[in-house]
Design a protein around this motif. Structure first.
Motif, PDB file in Angstrom:
ATOM      1  N   ALA A  99      -4.235  42.028  11.739  1.00 21.69           N
ATOM      2  CA  ALA A  99      -3.245  40.968  11.446  1.00 21.69           C
ATOM      3  C   ALA A  99      -2.032  41.240  12.338  1.00 21.69           C
ATOM      4  CB  ALA A  99      -2.916  40.907   9.966  1.00 21.69           C
ATOM      5  N   VAL A 100      -0.871  41.548  11.751  1.00 18.14           N
ATOM      6  CA  VAL A 100       0.304  41.748  12.611  1.00 18.14           C
ATOM      7  C   VAL A 100       0.573  43.237  12.892  1.00 18.14           C
ATOM      8  CG1 VAL A 100       1.428  39.599  11.966  1.00 18.14           C
ATOM      9  CG2 VAL A 100       1.815  41.631  10.588  1.00 18.14           C
ATOM     10  N   THR A 101      -0.325  44.107  12.442  1.00 14.81           N
ATOM     11  CA  THR A 101      -0.084  45.549  12.641  1.00 14.81           C
ATOM     12  C   THR A 101      -0.776  46.051  13.911  1.00 14.81           C
ATOM     13  OG1 THR A 101      -0.142  45.784  10.244  1.00 14.81           O
ATOM     14  CG2 THR A 101      -0.275  47.821  11.508  1.00 14.81           C
ATOM     15  N   PRO A 102      -0.007  46.588  14.877  1.00 13.35           N
ATOM     16  CA  PRO A 102      -0.644  47.162  16.060  1.00 13.35           C
ATOM     17  C   PRO A 102      -1.397  48.441  15.674  1.00 13.35           C
ATOM     18  CG  PRO A 102       1.741  46.891  16.362  1.00 13.35           C
ATOM     19  CD  PRO A 102       1.460  46.687  14.917  1.00 13.35           C
ATOM     20  N   CYS A 103      -2.630  48.559  16.090  1.00 10.79           N
ATOM     21  CA  CYS A 103      -3.430  49.757  15.765  1.00 10.79           C
ATOM     22  C   CYS A 103      -4.087  50.260  17.051  1.00 10.79           C
ATOM     23  CB  CYS A 103      -4.570  49.429  14.816  1.00 10.79           C
ATOM     24  SG  CYS A 103      -4.140  48.516  13.351  1.00 10.79           S
ATOM     25  N   LEU A 104      -4.329  51.560  17.114  1.00  8.65           N
ATOM     26  CA  LEU A 104      -5.010  52.108  18.275  1.00  8.65           C
ATOM     27  C   LEU A 104      -6.462  52.443  17.902  1.00  8.65           C
ATOM     28  CD1 LEU A 104      -4.311  52.806  21.233  1.00  8.65           C
ATOM     29  CD2 LEU A 104      -4.166  55.179  20.508  1.00  8.65           C
ATOM     30  N   LEU A 105      -7.386  51.735  18.533  1.00 10.60           N
ATOM     31  CA  LEU A 105      -8.811  51.970  18.258  1.00 10.60           C
ATOM     32  C   LEU A 105      -9.276  53.098  19.190  1.00 10.60           C
ATOM     33  CD1 LEU A 105     -11.460  49.303  17.672  1.00 10.60           C
ATOM     34  CD2 LEU A 105     -11.905  50.994  19.409  1.00 10.60           C
ATOM     35  N   VAL A 106      -9.766  54.166  18.597  1.00 10.70           N
ATOM     36  CA  VAL A 106     -10.097  55.354  19.380  1.00 10.70           C
ATOM     37  C   VAL A 106     -11.593  55.399  19.680  1.00 10.70           C
ATOM     38  CG1 VAL A 106     -10.034  57.876  19.365  1.00 10.70           C
ATOM     39  CG2 VAL A 106      -8.148  56.576  18.388  1.00 10.70           C
ATOM     40  N   ARG A 107     -11.955  55.436  20.966  1.00 14.35           N
ATOM     41  CA  ARG A 107     -13.370  55.439  21.367  1.00 14.35           C
ATOM     42  C   ARG A 107     -13.838  56.806  21.851  1.00 14.35           C
ATOM     43  NH1 ARG A 107     -15.784  53.455  24.595  1.00 14.35           N
ATOM     44  NH2 ARG A 107     -17.372  52.105  23.752  1.00 14.35           N
ATOM     45  N   ASP A 108     -12.908  57.585  22.411  1.00 12.88           N
ATOM     46  CA  ASP A 108     -13.254  58.865  23.033  1.00 12.88           C
ATOM     47  C   ASP A 108     -13.459  59.950  21.963  1.00 12.88           C
ATOM     48  OD1 ASP A 108     -13.271  61.267  24.342  1.00 12.88           O
ATOM     49  OD2 ASP A 108     -11.540  60.850  25.619  1.00 12.88           O
ATOM     50  N   ASP A 120     -16.016  45.339  10.665  1.00 11.93           N
ATOM     51  CA  ASP A 120     -16.901  44.782  11.693  1.00 11.93           C
ATOM     52  C   ASP A 120     -16.129  44.034  12.776  1.00 11.93           C
ATOM     53  OD1 ASP A 120     -18.854  45.744  10.089  1.00 11.93           O
ATOM     54  OD2 ASP A 120     -20.155  44.004  10.328  1.00 11.93           O
ATOM     55  N   CYS A 121     -14.900  43.616  12.451  1.00 10.24           N
ATOM     56  CA  CYS A 121     -14.120  42.868  13.451  1.00 10.24           C
ATOM     57  C   CYS A 121     -13.860  43.746  14.678  1.00 10.24           C
ATOM     58  CB  CYS A 121     -12.780  42.428  12.862  1.00 10.24           C
ATOM     59  SG  CYS A 121     -12.992  41.201  11.594  1.00 10.24           S
ATOM     60  N   PHE A 122     -13.862  45.066  14.477  1.00  7.73           N
ATOM     61  CA  PHE A 122     -13.570  45.949  15.610  1.00  7.73           C
ATOM     62  C   PHE A 122     -14.832  46.382  16.365  1.00  7.73           C
ATOM     63  CE2 PHE A 122     -10.157  46.610  12.458  1.00  7.73           C
ATOM     64  CZ  PHE A 122      -9.135  46.053  13.200  1.00  7.73           C
ATOM     65  N   PHE A 123     -15.998  45.973  15.846  1.00 10.36           N
ATOM     66  CA  PHE A 123     -17.264  46.395  16.440  1.00 10.36           C
ATOM     67  C   PHE A 123     -17.444  45.800  17.849  1.00 10.36           C
ATOM     68  CE2 PHE A 123     -22.105  45.957  16.341  1.00 10.36           C
ATOM     69  CZ  PHE A 123     -22.308  47.272  16.718  1.00 10.36           C
ATOM     70  N   ASP A 124     -17.179  44.486  17.960  1.00  9.46           N
ATOM     71  CA  ASP A 124     -17.351  43.836  19.277  1.00  9.46           C
ATOM     72  C   ASP A 124     -16.351  44.389  20.286  1.00  9.46           C
ATOM     73  OD1 ASP A 124     -19.404  42.329  18.375  1.00  9.46           O
ATOM     74  OD2 ASP A 124     -18.143  40.631  17.792  1.00  9.46           O
ATOM     75  N   ILE A 125     -15.136  44.685  19.833  1.00  7.89           N
ATOM     76  CA  ILE A 125     -14.113  45.224  20.746  1.00  7.89           C
ATOM     77  C   ILE A 125     -14.554  46.610  21.223  1.00  7.89           C
ATOM     78  CG2 ILE A 125     -11.682  45.926  20.976  1.00  7.89           C
ATOM     79  CD1 ILE A 125     -11.018  43.847  18.828  1.00  7.89           C
ATOM     80  N   TYR A 126     -15.100  47.391  20.295  1.00  4.03           N
ATOM     81  CA  TYR A 126     -15.597  48.718  20.663  1.00  4.03           C
ATOM     82  C   TYR A 126     -16.602  48.601  21.810  1.00  4.03           C
ATOM     83  CZ  TYR A 126     -17.967  53.202  20.494  1.00  4.03           C
ATOM     84  OH  TYR A 126     -18.501  54.407  20.862  1.00  4.03           O
ATOM     85  N   LYS A 127     -17.533  47.632  21.674  1.00  7.87           N
ATOM     86  CA  LYS A 127     -18.591  47.488  22.688  1.00  7.87           C
ATOM     87  C   LYS A 127     -18.011  46.977  24.008  1.00  7.87           C
ATOM     88  CE  LYS A 127     -21.388  45.117  19.921  1.00  7.87           C
ATOM     89  NZ  LYS A 127     -22.526  44.330  19.454  1.00  7.87           N
ATOM     90  N   GLU A 128     -17.096  46.033  23.898  1.00  2.00           N
ATOM     91  CA  GLU A 128     -16.542  45.388  25.096  1.00  2.00           C
ATOM     92  C   GLU A 128     -15.771  46.374  25.979  1.00  2.00           C
ATOM     93  OE1 GLU A 128     -13.301  41.905  25.934  1.00  2.00           O
ATOM     94  OE2 GLU A 128     -14.194  41.999  23.948  1.00  2.00           O
ATOM     95  N   TYR A 129     -15.087  47.325  25.371  1.00  2.00           N
ATOM     96  CA  TYR A 129     -14.233  48.249  26.139  1.00  2.00           C
ATOM     97  C   TYR A 129     -14.930  49.588  26.387  1.00  2.00           C
ATOM     98  CZ  TYR A 129     -10.446  44.968  26.139  1.00  2.00           C
ATOM     99  OH  TYR A 129      -9.682  43.861  26.390  1.00  2.00           O
ATOM    100  N   GLU A 130     -16.161  49.466  26.828  1.00  2.00           N
ATOM    101  CA  GLU A 130     -17.061  50.601  26.984  1.00  2.00           C
ATOM    102  C   GLU A 130     -16.473  51.796  27.736  1.00  2.00           C
ATOM    103  OE1 GLU A 130     -21.646  51.144  28.357  1.00  2.00           O
ATOM    104  OE2 GLU A 130     -20.585  49.327  28.922  1.00  2.00           O
ATOM    105  N   ASP A 131     -15.686  51.527  28.787  1.00  2.00           N
ATOM    106  CA  ASP A 131     -15.211  52.639  29.624  1.00  2.00           C
ATOM    107  C   ASP A 131     -13.862  53.199  29.200  1.00  2.00           C
ATOM    108  OD1 ASP A 131     -17.417  52.280  31.191  1.00  2.00           O
ATOM    109  OD2 ASP A 131     -16.417  50.753  32.418  1.00  2.00           O
ATOM    110  N   TYR A 132     -13.299  52.646  28.146  1.00  7.65           N
ATOM    111  CA  TYR A 132     -11.929  53.046  27.789  1.00  7.65           C
ATOM    112  C   TYR A 132     -11.912  54.090  26.675  1.00  7.65           C
ATOM    113  CZ  TYR A 132     -10.381  49.222  30.700  1.00  7.65           C
ATOM    114  OH  TYR A 132     -10.151  48.403  31.767  1.00  7.65           O
ATOM    115  N   PRO A 133     -11.009  55.058  26.771  1.00  8.20           N
ATOM    116  CA  PRO A 133     -10.933  56.071  25.706  1.00  8.20           C
ATOM    117  C   PRO A 133     -10.273  55.514  24.441  1.00  8.20           C
ATOM    118  CG  PRO A 133      -9.242  56.481  27.376  1.00  8.20           C
ATOM    119  CD  PRO A 133     -10.074  55.342  27.879  1.00  8.20           C
TER     120      PRO A 133
END
Ligand code: HEM
Length: 501
Positions: free
Chosen positions: A73-82, A53-66
């Motif tokens: 935590a300290v791991t960089p991850c790529l959240l995929v919206r497209d 659920d921590c990624f749910f708000d980010i998903y909504k906030e970045y509406e126009d981004y793929p």
């Protein structure tokens, strides 16, 4: 001296911060500012939200981004919206994303360490190929009678509860009894006795597995920092539970071999695999039977089934329509349910899809990039025209909850509306591209046919026999336990059951 040390520590922390938390900035990938050490999952550490659920708000906030750069935590991850990018991950470019992030060492945890979900690369490929033939439609059809018998027992159990003056039951507890009975029957050929004895052996194993607090902490830690599994001897399944499952499997195999018993179940199929495959011994056979049905087989299905019952209970008009479909199908067969009946029930299927969409059992999936991959949205895409090159080892976040509750794909996403999944309303391919409750491509859930069948069989029998409604003991709006990786309502889903004469 103290001041020098302090300056050294502060400088070190600053360098570490820059190195770790500027990964996406260096790659020109947009994303919210992370918090030191916890990245974007601080609320999960504080027990305020489930991890996904921590990624749910980010998903909504970045509406126009793929895609969005985030930090688990300290791991960089790529959240995929497209959805096009998702298709690449699941299917088109599967070779670049073939592994799940979580890993379990089979030397530490012999049961889970052999399961396809936790294996990687060629080990996964080989295991998956051996197991897939056990989950075909033909195998499901041959097992249907076993599931149907359990559903009938469930109806008798609820009837007995009502006769004893108890018409309010907790849906997850009821569904777990059904799925445990199913797995005992289909995997081991045994009667789990969950309906008659709340302390039965199977019920006790399940309670030990899923109700222990340390278990959730372990799963949580390994999801946040999967590399811990490589350095610490962490088991997903405790030694005691593994030993008890192993005993059940070996005693049953022994009995069957001595008495020449054949049964259309998974144990039989796995015994055949053992007898016909090099490098697949009794330990492998035991581990697969135990893992599939000790964990995957009942927990996922009982969550999904309990939410389906809850939604049906909340929506009497849906319940009436569904009961009509079930009665029509069963009455044609002298009151019996067949595999073909179940497969033809379009409204039941729509209700199940809609409940899974509205209540995804897991908020996000985590996959690994296994081969360098570049992505840029097409010219006609509605997303911003930005590109990324994903390096090997990068964690990909599939924001299941964000996608399923996105108003762009599903009108009024918080409304339970099974009609949207009826054939005539499915012309809009946009929603079809994102609705993947069991994943997609070569790593799609191997047990999805079994899962759906046991849910549908149980629900069909219950809805034919009882009228159900939500009991006020259910705390609404629902709140979820943040320490559970899967969807877990804090105070349960309490339903009233009334016999239909
Ligand atoms: C309603 C029921 C179920 C749901 C919603 C569900 C969902 C999922 C999802 C989302 C995945 C991840 C797919 C991916 O990585 O792309 C998965 C994988 C898996 N599921 Fe299920 N599942 C269900 C029932 C079952 C059952 C009944 C079994 C076993 C009998 C099972 C066994 C597995 C296994 C072994 C994997 C890993 C597959 C692989 O990585 O090759 N699941 N499931």
């Amino acid at each position: 001296m103290f001041v020098v040390l302090l300056i050294f520590v502060v400088t070190l922390l600053y360098v570490l911060y820059r190195r770790t938390f500027e990964y996406w900035k260096r790659k020109n990938v947009p994303g919210p500012k992370p918090t030191f050490l916890v990245g974007h999952i601080g609320e999960s550490f504080l027990g305020k939200k489930p991890l996904g659920d921590c990624f749910f708000d980010i998903y909504k906030e970045y509406e126009d981004y793929p895609f969005v750069g985030v930090y688990k935590a300290v791991t960089p991850c790529l959240l995929v919206r497209d959805p096009e990018f998702l298709k690449c991950i699941y299917v088109k470019n599967f070779k670049s994303f073939m592994d799940n992030e979580m890993f379990v060492d089979k030397n530490v945890d012999p049961v889970m360490g052999r399961n396809p979900f936790f294996t990687k690369d060629h080990v996964w490929k080989k295991t998956r190929a051996l197991l897939t033939p056990n989950f075909t439609s033909g195998k499901m059809k041959s097992m249907f009678t076993l599931l149907d018998n359990v559903s009938e027992k469930a109806v008798i159990y609820v009837n007995n509860q009502i006769d004893a003056g108890e018409n309010c039951l907790e849906a997850k507890t009821l569904c777990m009894k059904i799925t445990l009975e199913n797995l005992a029957s289909c995997a081991f050929g045994l009667d789990a006795n969950c309906f008659n004895d709340p302390n039965s052996d199977f019920q006790d194993i399940a309670n030990k597995f899923f109700r222990e607090k340390t278990h959730f902490l372990k799963i949580f830690l390994t999801m946040v920092i999967p590399s811990l599994m490589k350095v610490l001897p962490i088991r997903i399944i405790s030694e005691e539970v593994a030993e008890r499952l192993r005993k059940i499997v070996f005693e049953t195999v022994d009995y069957r071999e001595k008495n020449n018993v054949q049964r259309p179940d998974f144990l039989q199929s796995m015994m055949q695999v053992r007898d016909s495959t090099k490098d697949f011994d009794s330990e492998d056979m035991m581990a697969h039977v135990a893992a599939f049905f000790g964990v995957f087989g009942y927990e996922t299905s009982s969550i999904v089934m309990s939410f389906l019952l809850y939604e049906i209970a909340k929506h009497p008009e849906v319940q009436d329509k569904l009961r009509q479909e079930i009665n029509d199908a069963m009455d044609k067969n002298g009151g019996n349910l067949t595999y073909d009946n179940i497969m033809e029930m379009e409204y039941l299927d729509a209700c199940l899809n809609e409940s899974q969409r509205k209540n995804p059992f897991i908020g996000a999936l985590f996959k690994l990039c296994t081969e360098k991959f570049s992505y840029k949205p097409t010219k006609t895409s509605e997303f911003k025209d930005i590109e990324v090159t994903v390096d090997v080892g990068t964690v990909m976040v599939i924001p299941v909850k964000g996608l399923f509750l996105d108003p762009k794909y599903f009108d009024e996403p918080h409304k339970f509306n099974p009609e949207r999944f009826l054939k005539e309303n499915l012309k809009d391919d946009r929603s079809q591209g994102v609705f993947r409750p069991c994943g997609d491509g070569p790593r799609v859930c191997i047990g999805q046919k079994f899962g759906m069948l046991q849910i549908k069989s149980g629900v069909a029998h219950i809805i034919r026999a009882f009228s159900i409604s939500v009991n006020p003991k259910t705390k609404e709006p629902l709140q979820f336990d943040p320490w559970h990786v899967t969807l877990s309502p804090k105070k349960g889903l309490w339903l009233n059951f009334q016999k239909i004469e």
